[in-house]
Motif scaffolding. Structure first.
Motif, PDB file in Angstrom:
ATOM      1  N   SER A  83      42.761  37.485  -6.292  1.00 19.98           N
ATOM      2  CA  SER A  83      42.884  38.604  -5.697  1.00 19.98           C
ATOM      3  C   SER A  83      41.607  39.343  -5.553  1.00 19.98           C
ATOM      4  O   SER A  83      41.092  39.950  -4.568  1.00 19.98           O
ATOM      5  CB  SER A  83      43.763  39.530  -6.522  1.00 19.98           C
ATOM      6  N   ASP A  84      40.515  39.084  -6.918  1.00 19.89           N
ATOM      7  CA  ASP A  84      39.386  39.591  -6.532  1.00 19.89           C
ATOM      8  C   ASP A  84      38.380  38.982  -5.474  1.00 19.89           C
ATOM      9  O   ASP A  84      37.714  39.449  -4.726  1.00 19.89           O
ATOM     10  CB  ASP A  84      38.743  39.306  -7.845  1.00 19.89           C
ATOM     11  N   ILE A  85      38.787  37.494  -5.283  1.00 18.82           N
ATOM     12  CA  ILE A  85      37.884  36.719  -4.253  1.00 18.82           C
ATOM     13  C   ILE A  85      38.296  37.268  -2.823  1.00 18.82           C
ATOM     14  O   ILE A  85      37.413  37.354  -2.151  1.00 18.82           O
ATOM     15  CB  ILE A  85      37.907  35.316  -4.634  1.00 18.82           C
ATOM     16  N   GLU A  86      39.528  37.385  -2.842  1.00 18.62           N
ATOM     17  CA  GLU A  86      40.140  37.752  -1.619  1.00 18.62           C
ATOM     18  C   GLU A  86      39.581  39.145  -1.018  1.00 18.62           C
ATOM     19  O   GLU A  86      39.462  39.519  -0.079  1.00 18.62           O
ATOM     20  CB  GLU A  86      41.520  37.750  -1.386  1.00 18.62           C
ATOM     21  N   GLY A  87      39.569  40.051  -2.177  1.00 15.94           N
ATOM     22  CA  GLY A  87      39.138  41.364  -1.767  1.00 15.94           C
ATOM     23  C   GLY A  87      37.634  41.254  -1.481  1.00 15.94           C
ATOM     24  O   GLY A  87      37.267  42.246  -0.462  1.00 15.94           O
TER      25      GLY A  87
ATOM     26  N   LEU B 216      35.996  38.817  -0.135  1.00 24.64           N
ATOM     27  CA  LEU B 216      35.841  38.435   1.266  1.00 24.64           C
ATOM     28  C   LEU B 216      36.314  39.290   2.383  1.00 24.64           C
ATOM     29  O   LEU B 216      35.601  39.245   3.546  1.00 24.64           O
ATOM     30  CB  LEU B 216      36.724  36.939   1.398  1.00 24.64           C
ATOM     31  N   SER B 217      37.415  39.963   2.272  1.00 23.46           N
ATOM     32  CA  SER B 217      37.794  40.968   3.473  1.00 23.46           C
ATOM     33  C   SER B 217      36.931  42.216   3.512  1.00 23.46           C
ATOM     34  O   SER B 217      36.898  42.644   4.553  1.00 23.46           O
ATOM     35  CB  SER B 217      39.288  41.650   2.813  1.00 23.46           C
ATOM     36  N   GLN B 218      36.264  42.320   2.347  1.00 24.34           N
ATOM     37  CA  GLN B 218      35.217  43.593   2.786  1.00 24.34           C
ATOM     38  C   GLN B 218      34.052  43.270   3.394  1.00 24.34           C
ATOM     39  O   GLN B 218      33.211  43.994   3.945  1.00 24.34           O
ATOM     40  CB  GLN B 218      34.727  44.319   1.162  1.00 24.34           C
ATOM     41  N   SER B 219      33.525  41.907   3.284  1.00 25.88           N
ATOM     42  CA  SER B 219      32.236  41.373   3.796  1.00 25.88           C
ATOM     43  C   SER B 219      32.622  41.477   5.190  1.00 25.88           C
ATOM     44  O   SER B 219      33.483  41.135   5.803  1.00 25.88           O
ATOM     45  CB  SER B 219      31.774  40.052   3.255  1.00 25.88           C
ATOM     46  N   SER B 220      31.242  41.489   6.107  1.00 31.64           N
ATOM     47  CA  SER B 220      31.394  41.289   7.680  1.00 31.64           C
ATOM     48  C   SER B 220      31.698  39.921   8.034  1.00 31.64           C
ATOM     49  O   SER B 220      31.376  38.970   7.010  1.00 31.64           O
ATOM     50  CB  SER B 220      29.977  41.785   8.140  1.00 31.64           C
ATOM     51  N   ARG B 221      32.185  39.617   9.104  1.00 33.36           N
ATOM     52  CA  ARG B 221      32.697  38.276   9.611  1.00 33.36           C
ATOM     53  C   ARG B 221      31.550  37.624  10.416  1.00 33.36           C
ATOM     54  O   ARG B 221      31.555  37.948  11.483  1.00 33.36           O
ATOM     55  CB  ARG B 221      34.073  38.382  10.251  1.00 33.36           C
ATOM     56  N   PRO B 222      30.753  37.073   9.828  1.00 35.93           N
ATOM     57  CA  PRO B 222      29.538  36.426  10.460  1.00 35.93           C
ATOM     58  C   PRO B 222      29.945  35.229  11.241  1.00 35.93           C
ATOM     59  O   PRO B 222      31.401  34.726  11.014  1.00 35.93           O
ATOM     60  CB  PRO B 222      28.707  36.212   9.776  1.00 35.93           C
ATOM     61  N   SER B 223      29.414  34.784  11.998  1.00 34.99           N
ATOM     62  CA  SER B 223      29.929  33.431  12.838  1.00 34.99           C
ATOM     63  C   SER B 223      29.909  32.314  11.806  1.00 34.99           C
ATOM     64  O   SER B 223      29.214  32.193  10.781  1.00 34.99           O
ATOM     65  CB  SER B 223      28.765  33.077  13.845  1.00 34.99           C
ATOM     66  N   LYS B 224      30.724  31.339  12.345  1.00 34.92           N
ATOM     67  CA  LYS B 224      30.792  30.225  11.472  1.00 34.92           C
ATOM     68  C   LYS B 224      29.686  29.124  11.166  1.00 34.92           C
ATOM     69  O   LYS B 224      29.446  28.891  10.007  1.00 34.92           O
ATOM     70  CB  LYS B 224      31.912  29.236  12.003  1.00 34.92           C
ATOM     71  N   LEU B 225      28.709  29.435  12.089  1.00 31.06           N
ATOM     72  CA  LEU B 225      27.456  28.834  12.030  1.00 31.06           C
ATOM     73  C   LEU B 225      26.418  29.416  10.914  1.00 31.06           C
ATOM     74  O   LEU B 225      25.506  28.613  10.406  1.00 31.06           O
ATOM     75  CB  LEU B 225      26.597  28.581  13.426  1.00 31.06           C
TER      76      LEU B 225
ATOM     77  N   GLU C 165      25.623  30.955   2.077  1.00 28.90           N
ATOM     78  CA  GLU C 165      26.136  29.945   1.134  1.00 28.90           C
ATOM     79  C   GLU C 165      27.082  30.471  -0.059  1.00 28.90           C
ATOM     80  O   GLU C 165      27.951  30.003  -0.573  1.00 28.90           O
ATOM     81  CB  GLU C 165      24.931  29.484   0.321  1.00 28.90           C
ATOM     82  N   GLU C 166      26.861  31.898  -0.121  1.00 34.53           N
ATOM     83  CA  GLU C 166      27.669  32.743  -1.221  1.00 34.53           C
ATOM     84  C   GLU C 166      29.176  32.713  -0.816  1.00 34.53           C
ATOM     85  O   GLU C 166      30.109  32.534  -1.583  1.00 34.53           O
ATOM     86  CB  GLU C 166      27.099  34.044  -1.391  1.00 34.53           C
ATOM     87  N   GLN C 167      29.360  32.809   0.543  1.00 36.95           N
ATOM     88  CA  GLN C 167      30.642  32.923   1.005  1.00 36.95           C
ATOM     89  C   GLN C 167      31.386  31.390   0.709  1.00 36.95           C
ATOM     90  O   GLN C 167      32.592  31.346   0.700  1.00 36.95           O
ATOM     91  CB  GLN C 167      30.644  33.174   2.281  1.00 36.95           C
ATOM     92  N   LYS C 168      30.620  30.489   0.971  1.00 33.08           N
ATOM     93  CA  LYS C 168      30.992  29.283   0.808  1.00 33.08           C
ATOM     94  C   LYS C 168      31.294  28.952  -0.855  1.00 33.08           C
ATOM     95  O   LYS C 168      32.620  28.248  -0.897  1.00 33.08           O
ATOM     96  CB  LYS C 168      29.992  28.010   1.408  1.00 33.08           C
ATOM     97  N   ASP C 169      30.803  29.364  -1.328  1.00 32.88           N
ATOM     98  CA  ASP C 169      31.101  29.102  -2.709  1.00 32.88           C
ATOM     99  C   ASP C 169      32.282  30.057  -3.017  1.00 32.88           C
ATOM    100  O   ASP C 169      33.194  29.543  -3.998  1.00 32.88           O
ATOM    101  CB  ASP C 169      29.925  29.716  -3.874  1.00 32.88           C
ATOM    102  N   GLN C 170      32.575  31.267  -2.757  1.00 32.40           N
ATOM    103  CA  GLN C 170      33.593  31.950  -3.096  1.00 32.40           C
ATOM    104  C   GLN C 170      34.958  31.142  -2.101  1.00 32.40           C
ATOM    105  O   GLN C 170      36.028  31.275  -2.900  1.00 32.40           O
ATOM    106  CB  GLN C 170      33.604  33.244  -2.261  1.00 32.40           C
ATOM    107  N   HIS C 171      34.956  30.518  -1.111  1.00 33.49           N
ATOM    108  CA  HIS C 171      35.832  29.914  -0.358  1.00 33.49           C
ATOM    109  C   HIS C 171      36.351  28.749  -1.061  1.00 33.49           C
ATOM    110  O   HIS C 171      37.351  28.273  -1.498  1.00 33.49           O
ATOM    111  CB  HIS C 171      35.613  29.566   0.929  1.00 33.49           C
ATOM    112  N   ASN C 172      35.197  28.136  -1.788  1.00 30.94           N
ATOM    113  CA  ASN C 172      35.580  26.677  -2.650  1.00 30.94           C
ATOM    114  C   ASN C 172      36.232  27.281  -3.987  1.00 30.94           C
ATOM    115  O   ASN C 172      36.972  26.583  -4.303  1.00 30.94           O
ATOM    116  CB  ASN C 172      34.289  26.235  -3.124  1.00 30.94           C
ATOM    117  N   ASN C 173      35.833  28.538  -4.548  1.00 32.43           N
ATOM    118  CA  ASN C 173      36.323  28.891  -5.813  1.00 32.43           C
ATOM    119  C   ASN C 173      37.663  29.136  -5.638  1.00 32.43           C
ATOM    120  O   ASN C 173      38.762  28.866  -6.437  1.00 32.43           O
ATOM    121  CB  ASN C 173      35.715  30.159  -6.449  1.00 32.43           C
ATOM    122  N   LEU C 174      37.824  29.993  -4.475  1.00 33.75           N
ATOM    123  CA  LEU C 174      39.422  30.378  -4.131  1.00 33.75           C
ATOM    124  C   LEU C 174      40.319  29.136  -3.747  1.00 33.75           C
ATOM    125  O   LEU C 174      41.449  29.073  -4.326  1.00 33.75           O
ATOM    126  CB  LEU C 174      39.391  31.176  -2.827  1.00 33.75           C
TER     127      LEU C 174
END
Length: 972
Positions: free
Chosen positions: A901-905, A907-916, A920-929
């Motif tokens: 729940s914490d990780i999803e929250g 990720l939802s608050q952060s802006s949605r940059p392009s996939k490219l 690296e931080e978001q990658k780590d959070q997605h991996n943890n999720l």
């Protein structure tokens, strides 16, 4: 200096008891003192007012009296009362069924049950104690009975055998039985047994059984001038057979004459009395024409039964007054006159006391008789009856003996009667013996007398033997509580004994030896009374060293005895004395002097120590003997070892110092025994000795095998192998190399290699190869570096080939293992690929088994059992149950959900940059999720909720605690 305190505790006589004269006491005419011995009491309850007393009969239960006015009276009383003072109400007048006849005499048996009354006509009447009317005895008609001899076994209604003496010299036998119901009598026996020559009046007749085998009967009949004694056997029932007894005298006048004692003189009437001691007649008194005669009776048939001698006592002169009657007790005879009773001593035949009666006319005394039951005399006058109570008549008997110089008899008398005057009599006897020159006997008596100690000691000072006898007797009579007095006397006697020895030493050797034995005997008997220090000084001052040692031994001073023998170099004797001492003395002395004894008498000392140790057990302190054991010379070292081994094996002593000492002694003398000791220690869980000390001792003594074993015992295998190799002990080296193999194989391999290298260095290649084969831990390649270049390879060619063959086999085994591993890897890959290809087919409208909606609309789980659950439905259902059933698992799931729940929250608050451009931080959070979801899947996916154990176990849950369940079952 006064030594009055030495006097023994003696009963002192009051000064007013004696009037000083040449004998030390009065002349025995003190009437006041005698009135206590002969106490006259008038029986006031028995008084005749209207007539005069004619005759009296005394018994245990009653007094019978006949009077001049033809009355027969009886007074009864309690038999246990000594003073026969009857109750006035107990008087009974007896009825005699005759008229106008005078009563002559009355007789009753000692119990009072039976009574005979004689008449002036010669007739006789019988009364029983329970009757008041007389019974006429027909067979005694016209016999004038003057005396009666009753049986000693009289029964209540039967008289047993009675002897009757008549006025004309006839003796009759009769027995009566009273019938209380009819108040009549039966005469079971009546006979005329004998008639005395001349027909004299028989004034007294008595008989007594004399015990023995067979029992005999003695009958005495007394007249004025003759005393007859008839003797015969008892029958089988030990009862008298009087017809048979008298028959031999009746038919043999010579025999009758021989049984007669005849005296001269004239007297109107005679009297005969027996005196009883402890219920048996042992003396008699006869009132004869020439005076009173008394004698002794036999107490058993082994004595002379017939009385051969009698002692006469002349009648005392008292003017014209004549003797009326007599009596006798143990030490006195009594003469009754008309107004007085004279008491005369048998011993000096002097009148010792006089009892006066009424002097008025008409009150003259009429008769006297002795009553054995009350030990008193009964005398009667015309009006009164008197009882003379005789007590302590033996009080002054000793005085009469002393007056006649019969001192020995006086002493024996006082001893027999336990007289309080015995000490005084002993003193008088001792004076007599001293004046006679019998000083030794006098000394014995002085010691038992009431004389003061200093008086006698000064009197005997010039006579050493007598003084010694006196001191010894005095010492023996002293109580054990008089310690100071006993010590003083004992010391004095030791001096006397020493004086005797010195006096006889130069005169007679045998007598001197006897005196020495006497001293030894005295010391043994009285060593407890003697002061040790004083006696030691006395004996030493007289040069009596052996006696000094003997006395020290008696006093239990074994240390002093030992030191004496040790100073004399007599160690065996010292040990022998110590051997017989009490354990309480023996043990401390052995501890103290064992170094000296072990040095001079080791074997005997060890024997004694072992004996003491067995007695004392665990209380024995072996460590106190270490100094003695350490100083034993090498020549006697085996005795020390023997004691040390005994303490260790039998007493189980675990004192390290003792074990260390044993190792030291064994290392110097017996390596085999030392090895045996170490082997026993190896079996224990803990060593009893100091290892470092033991190693040092073994090294100093060059006990190689023991040293190697000790290293092994201490698990120091490297040192053990090294020492063994240094001393060419190859076998011991091999044994120690093999020991650690199980616990430390690497160490064992190194030790085997050390042995092999050692053998290679000494050019014993063959032995090194044997070690290699034996060990199985070292290989050829381990040894090759140590071979010298000069060593020919031919010596171990076969071993190299074997090693190479072994390597080939090993390579083949490894190749096979690699092939098998490769095949297993391929198989695993195939199985993993198949697992990834597994799937379950479901319909598109497959519902969730919890909410009932289509499962495929949200994330869901599908199980092999075909149950499908939405992920959120499963969590909502499962978490409450797990919190109760499996809190840990529930807590883990809850933690994972919170993290997701914490990780999803975030990720939802952060802006949605392009996939490219994803950081690296978001990658780590997605991996943890992703990881968290995988972990959640691993916890939820393995077991179907409806088919798993949790659902099955819920059958035990209480549905009443669940509100939803209650509502679901409600019927509307």
């Amino acid at each position: 200096m006064s030594i009055e305190w030495l006097n023994d505790r003696e009963d002192k006589l009051h000064e007013d008891e004696f009037i000083a004269d040449e004998l030390g006491f009065d002349t025995i005419h003190d009437e006041d003192a005698k009135s206590d011995t002969f106490r006259n009491v008038m029986l006031s309850s028995i008084r005749i007012r209207t007539a005069e007393v004619k005759a009296v009969a005394i018994s245990m239960k009653a007094i019978y009296v006949i009077t001049t006015d033809k009355q027969a009276l009886r007074w009864t009383f309690q038999e246990e009362e000594r003073l026969k003072e009857a109750n006035r109400d107990s008087m009974t007048e007896l009825i005699i069924r005759v008229t106008n006849l005078q009563l002559e005499n009355v007789f009753c048996d000692p119990t009072g049950w039976h009574c005979l009354v004689t008449m002036s006509s010669g007739d006789t009447h019988y009364f029983h104690l329970t009757s008041t009317s007389s019974v006429f005895i027909h067979k005694l008609h016209s016999f004038n009975i003057e005396s009666v001899a009753w049986s000693g076994q009289t029964e209540y209604y039967q008289t047993r055998e009675i002897l009757l003496g008549t006025r004309n010299g006839v003796i009759l036998e009769m027995s009566l039985e009273f019938d209380q119901t009819t108040e009549t009598i039966k005469q079971h026996q009546f006979s005329r047994v004998i008639e005395l020559p001349g027909g004299p009046c028989i004034s007294g007749i008595l008989y007594e059984m004399i015990p023995g085998m067979p029992a005999k009967y003695s009958v005495m009949a007394a007249t004025v001038n003759c005393l007859f004694q008839f003797i015969g056997d008892a029958n089988e029932q030990r009862r008298p057979d009087f017809p048979k007894l008298f028959e031999k005298y009746r038919t043999n006048p010579t025999l009758l004459q021989s049984c007669t004692h005849e005296v001269g003189g004239s007297l109107k009437k005679s009297q005969l009395q027996y005196y009883y001691t402890r219920g048996r007649a042992d003396g008699f008194a006869w009132m004869s024409g020439s005076g009173l005669m008394y004698g002794k009776l036999a107490t058993n048939t082994s004595e002379e039964i017939f009385v051969t001698t009698m002692k006469p006592v002349p009648f005392p002169a008292r003017g014209n007054d004549k003797v009326i009657g007599i009596g006798m007790t143990a030490y006195h005879v009594y003469f009754l006159f008309s107004n007085a009773l004279l008491c005369v001593s048998k011993l000096n035949q002097q009148v010792v006391h006089t009892i006066d009666f009424e002097m008025r006319p008409g009150y003259e005394m009429q008769g006297i008789m002795f009553d054995a039951q009350t030990h008193s005399l009964f005398a009667w006058s015309n009006k009164f009856i008197y009882q003379i109570l005789i007590d302590n008549e033996d009080r002054d008997v000793w005085k009469y003996y002393i007056e006649q110089n019969r001192h020995e008899e006086a002493v024996k008398f006082c001893e027999r009667t336990d007289s309080p005057f015995l000490p005084k009599v002993k003193g008088l006897y001792a004076d007599f013996l001293f004046h006679e020159g019998k000083t030794l006997l006098a000394a014995d008596s002085y010691a038992q007398s009431d004389r003061t100690f200093e008086e006698i000691a000064l009197k005997l000072m010039s006579d050493t033997p007598a003084l010694q006898r006196f001191l010894e007797a005095k010492l023996n009579r002293m109580g054990s509580d008089m310690k100071a007095q006993r010590t003083l006397l004992s010391t004095w006697l030791v001096e006397i004994h020493l004086h005797n020895i010195n006096a006889l030493l130069m005169i007679e050797e045998d007598s001197s030896k006897n005196a020495q034995e006497d001293l030894r005997t005295f010391l043994s008997l009285h060593h407890q009374d003697l002061d040790a220090t004083t006696t030691y000084d006395l004996l030493q001052s007289h040069g009596r060293i052996e006696d000094w040692v003997y006395f020290a031994e008696l006093k239990g001073n074994f240390e002093l005895v030992m030191l004496h023998h040790m100073n004399q170099q007599e160690f065996k004797k010292a040990l022998m004395k110590l051997e017989h001492a009490e354990p309480t003395f023996k043990e401390p002395l052995l501890y103290r002097y064992s170094p000296v004894f072990m040095k001079n008498e080791p074997k005997k000392t060890v024997d004694l120590l072992i004996e003491l140790a067995r007695e004392r057990g665990k209380a024995f302190e072996a460590k106190k003997l270490l100094p003695a054991l350490m100083n034993v010379e090498k020549l006697y070292r085996e005795q020390a070892i023997r004691f040390e081994v005994f303490c260790i094996n039998e007493l189980q002593v675990r004192e390290k110092s003792l074990h260390n000492l044993l190792i030291f002694h064994l290392a110097e003398s017996d390596e085999e025994a030392l090895l045996e000791y170490f082997q026993k220690q190896e079996e224990q869980s803990e060593l009893d000795f100091d290892p470092e000390y033991a190693l040092s001792v073994c090294k100093q003594s060059s006990r190689i095998e023991a040293l190697i074993f000790l290293y092994s015992l201490l698990k120091m295998y490297s040192e053990a192998v090294s020492i063994a190799l240094e001393n060419n002990k190859l076998q011991l080296a091999k044994e120690n190399a093999q020991k650690p193999e199980r616990q430390d194989e690497d160490l064992s391999r190194r030790l085997w290699l050390q042995i092999a290298i050692h053998l290679i260095k000494i050019s014993d290649v063959k032995a090194a190869l044997e070690v290699m084969h034996e060990s199985k831990l070292i290989k050829m390649e381990d040894l090759l570096p140590y071979f010298d270049e000069s060593v020919s390879i031919s010596n171990f060619k076969e071993d190299i080939c074997k090693a190479l063959e072994g390597y080939k086999e090993k390579i083949d085994e490894l190749k096979t293992e690699l092939d098998e591993s490769s095949s297993s890897s391929q198989q695993i890959k195939k199985e993993l690929h198949m697992v990834k290809q597994r799937f379950i087919e479901i319909e598109g409208l497959q519902p969730c088994d919890i909410c009932g909606k289509a499962a495929m609309k949200r994330n869901f789980y599908i199980y092999p059992c075909a149950h499908a659950f939405h992920k959120d439905c499963l969590l909502d259902t499962l978490l409450p149950i797990l919190k109760i059933k499996d809190y840990i698992r529930a807590n883990r799931i809850q933690t994972i959900l919170e993290s997701i729940s914490d990780i999803e929250g975030t990720l939802s608050q952060s802006s949605r940059p392009s996939k490219l451009k994803r950081s690296e931080e978001q990658k780590d959070q997605h991996n943890n999720l992703k990881d968290l979801n995988e972990r959640l899947d691993q916890m939820l996916a393995p077991h179907c909720y409806l088919c798993g154990a949790l659902f099955i176990e819920s059958i035990r849950d209480n549905m009443l605690e669940d509100a939803y369940e209650i509502d679901s079952w409600t019927i509307n």
